[in-house]
Scaffold this motif. Sequence first.
Motif, PDB file in Angstrom:
ATOM      1  N   SER A 109      -8.189  -3.596  -2.580  1.00 39.27           N
ATOM      2  CA  SER A 109      -7.844  -5.278  -1.821  1.00 39.27           C
ATOM      3  C   SER A 109      -8.046  -6.156  -2.293  1.00 39.27           C
ATOM      4  O   SER A 109      -6.785  -7.268  -1.738  1.00 39.27           O
ATOM      5  CB  SER A 109      -8.202  -4.791  -0.257  1.00 39.27           C
ATOM      6  OG  SER A 109      -9.463  -5.338  -0.077  1.00 39.27           O
ATOM      7  N   SER A 110      -8.836  -6.838  -3.296  1.00 37.05           N
ATOM      8  CA  SER A 110      -8.507  -8.763  -3.784  1.00 37.05           C
ATOM      9  C   SER A 110      -8.284  -7.957  -5.122  1.00 37.05           C
ATOM     10  O   SER A 110      -8.179  -9.695  -5.386  1.00 37.05           O
ATOM     11  CB  SER A 110     -10.161  -8.882  -3.887  1.00 37.05           C
ATOM     12  OG  SER A 110     -10.710  -7.409  -4.931  1.00 37.05           O
ATOM     13  N   ARG A 130     -13.783   0.039  -4.182  1.00 37.77           N
ATOM     14  CA  ARG A 130     -13.348  -0.948  -2.926  1.00 37.77           C
ATOM     15  C   ARG A 130     -13.633  -2.520  -2.970  1.00 37.77           C
ATOM     16  O   ARG A 130     -12.955  -3.163  -2.086  1.00 37.77           O
ATOM     17  CB  ARG A 130     -14.808  -1.099  -2.298  1.00 37.77           C
ATOM     18  CG  ARG A 130     -15.618   0.238  -1.321  1.00 37.77           C
ATOM     19  CD  ARG A 130     -16.761  -0.093  -0.914  1.00 37.77           C
ATOM     20  NE  ARG A 130     -17.139   1.085   0.164  1.00 37.77           N
ATOM     21  CZ  ARG A 130     -17.618   2.503   0.262  1.00 37.77           C
ATOM     22  NH1 ARG A 130     -16.265   2.845  -1.168  1.00 37.77           N
ATOM     23  NH2 ARG A 130     -17.733   3.369   0.435  1.00 37.77           N
ATOM     24  N   ARG A 175      -2.864  -2.053  -1.550  1.00 38.80           N
ATOM     25  CA  ARG A 175      -3.914  -3.134  -0.819  1.00 38.80           C
ATOM     26  C   ARG A 175      -4.519  -3.600   0.381  1.00 38.80           C
ATOM     27  O   ARG A 175      -5.333  -4.336   0.860  1.00 38.80           O
ATOM     28  CB  ARG A 175      -2.711  -4.405  -1.721  1.00 38.80           C
ATOM     29  CG  ARG A 175      -3.120  -5.448  -0.813  1.00 38.80           C
ATOM     30  CD  ARG A 175      -2.266  -6.414  -1.691  1.00 38.80           C
ATOM     31  NE  ARG A 175      -1.854  -7.458  -2.673  1.00 38.80           N
ATOM     32  CZ  ARG A 175      -0.491  -7.007  -2.645  1.00 38.80           C
ATOM     33  NH1 ARG A 175       0.077  -6.533  -1.231  1.00 38.80           N
ATOM     34  NH2 ARG A 175      -0.029  -7.310  -4.148  1.00 38.80           N
ATOM     35  N   ASP A 176      -3.797  -2.868   1.303  1.00 38.91           N
ATOM     36  CA  ASP A 176      -3.863  -3.317   2.790  1.00 38.91           C
ATOM     37  C   ASP A 176      -4.431  -1.962   3.309  1.00 38.91           C
ATOM     38  O   ASP A 176      -4.775  -1.707   4.577  1.00 38.91           O
ATOM     39  CB  ASP A 176      -2.008  -2.754   3.742  1.00 38.91           C
ATOM     40  CG  ASP A 176      -1.558  -3.798   3.222  1.00 38.91           C
ATOM     41  OD1 ASP A 176      -2.240  -4.920   2.676  1.00 38.91           O
ATOM     42  OD2 ASP A 176      -0.221  -3.868   3.084  1.00 38.91           O
ATOM     43  N   GLN A 177      -5.031  -0.914   2.487  1.00 35.99           N
ATOM     44  CA  GLN A 177      -5.651   0.530   3.398  1.00 35.99           C
ATOM     45  C   GLN A 177      -7.411   0.432   2.285  1.00 35.99           C
ATOM     46  O   GLN A 177      -6.623   0.568   1.564  1.00 35.99           O
ATOM     47  CB  GLN A 177      -4.899   1.300   3.267  1.00 35.99           C
ATOM     48  CG  GLN A 177      -5.914   2.885   3.858  1.00 35.99           C
ATOM     49  CD  GLN A 177      -4.903   4.298   3.915  1.00 35.99           C
ATOM     50  OE1 GLN A 177      -3.940   4.015   3.951  1.00 35.99           O
ATOM     51  NE2 GLN A 177      -4.969   5.095   3.603  1.00 35.99           N
ATOM     52  N   ALA A 178      -7.905   1.253   3.387  1.00 34.43           N
ATOM     53  CA  ALA A 178      -9.859   1.397   2.752  1.00 34.43           C
ATOM     54  C   ALA A 178      -9.681   2.295   1.886  1.00 34.43           C
ATOM     55  O   ALA A 178      -9.080   3.405   3.302  1.00 34.43           O
ATOM     56  CB  ALA A 178     -10.319   0.933   3.084  1.00 34.43           C
ATOM     57  N   SER A 206     -11.630   5.477   0.205  1.00 38.31           N
ATOM     58  CA  SER A 206     -13.412   5.648   0.129  1.00 38.31           C
ATOM     59  C   SER A 206     -14.053   6.723  -1.650  1.00 38.31           C
ATOM     60  O   SER A 206     -14.875   6.583  -1.746  1.00 38.31           O
ATOM     61  CB  SER A 206     -14.288   6.742   1.302  1.00 38.31           C
ATOM     62  OG  SER A 206     -13.370   7.976   1.149  1.00 38.31           O
TER      63      SER A 206
END
Length: 179
Positions: free
Chosen positions: A13-14, A10, A43-46, A48
């Motif tokens: 992205s940061s 998670r 970076r752009d997709q989350a 799981s």
Amino acid sequence: MAAYKLPPIRALSSLPTAELATILDHLFEPSVPLHTLSVDLLRDQAFSSYSDLVASIGVQLAYLAESSSTSDTKWLESILGAHPRLGEKKIDSTQSQAEQAQLALHADTGQDKLSELNALYERTFPGLRYVVFVNGRDRSTILEDMQARIDRDDIGFERTDAIKAMCDIAADRARKLAA
């Protein structure tokens, strides 16, 4: 030096671009073309899980394999070619060194056959390198697989098999490198 651990999924992205590239290098192999293709995805997709991340990169690679564009084919080949040859003496990737340790060959125990098959493979499939998920299989099984893939002589299947192997390797590495 402490072993590399993947950051929490998670957090991707940061993370800065350099750290995202490092993640790709540890999961796959160091490859600037893979960085170019996939850093923005990280970076752009989350995701799981890292398994989901690897599957998404597999989709990107499959798109390149299915494209009729010569530049896409060359791009894919440069990514697949980042994997070291089986039995190569100098392997930069710590993960590949460990994975190939069981295939460590001496001149009298099959190194010549492996070198011969690597050369034949690369003549049969210019631009590609044989990529396989070793996963505990013995040297003779790997050599048989390599010969069968050469005998099949189908570049489309070979690209697909190489992508699948690359993603299987990356998913295995993710399990081992999870924080």
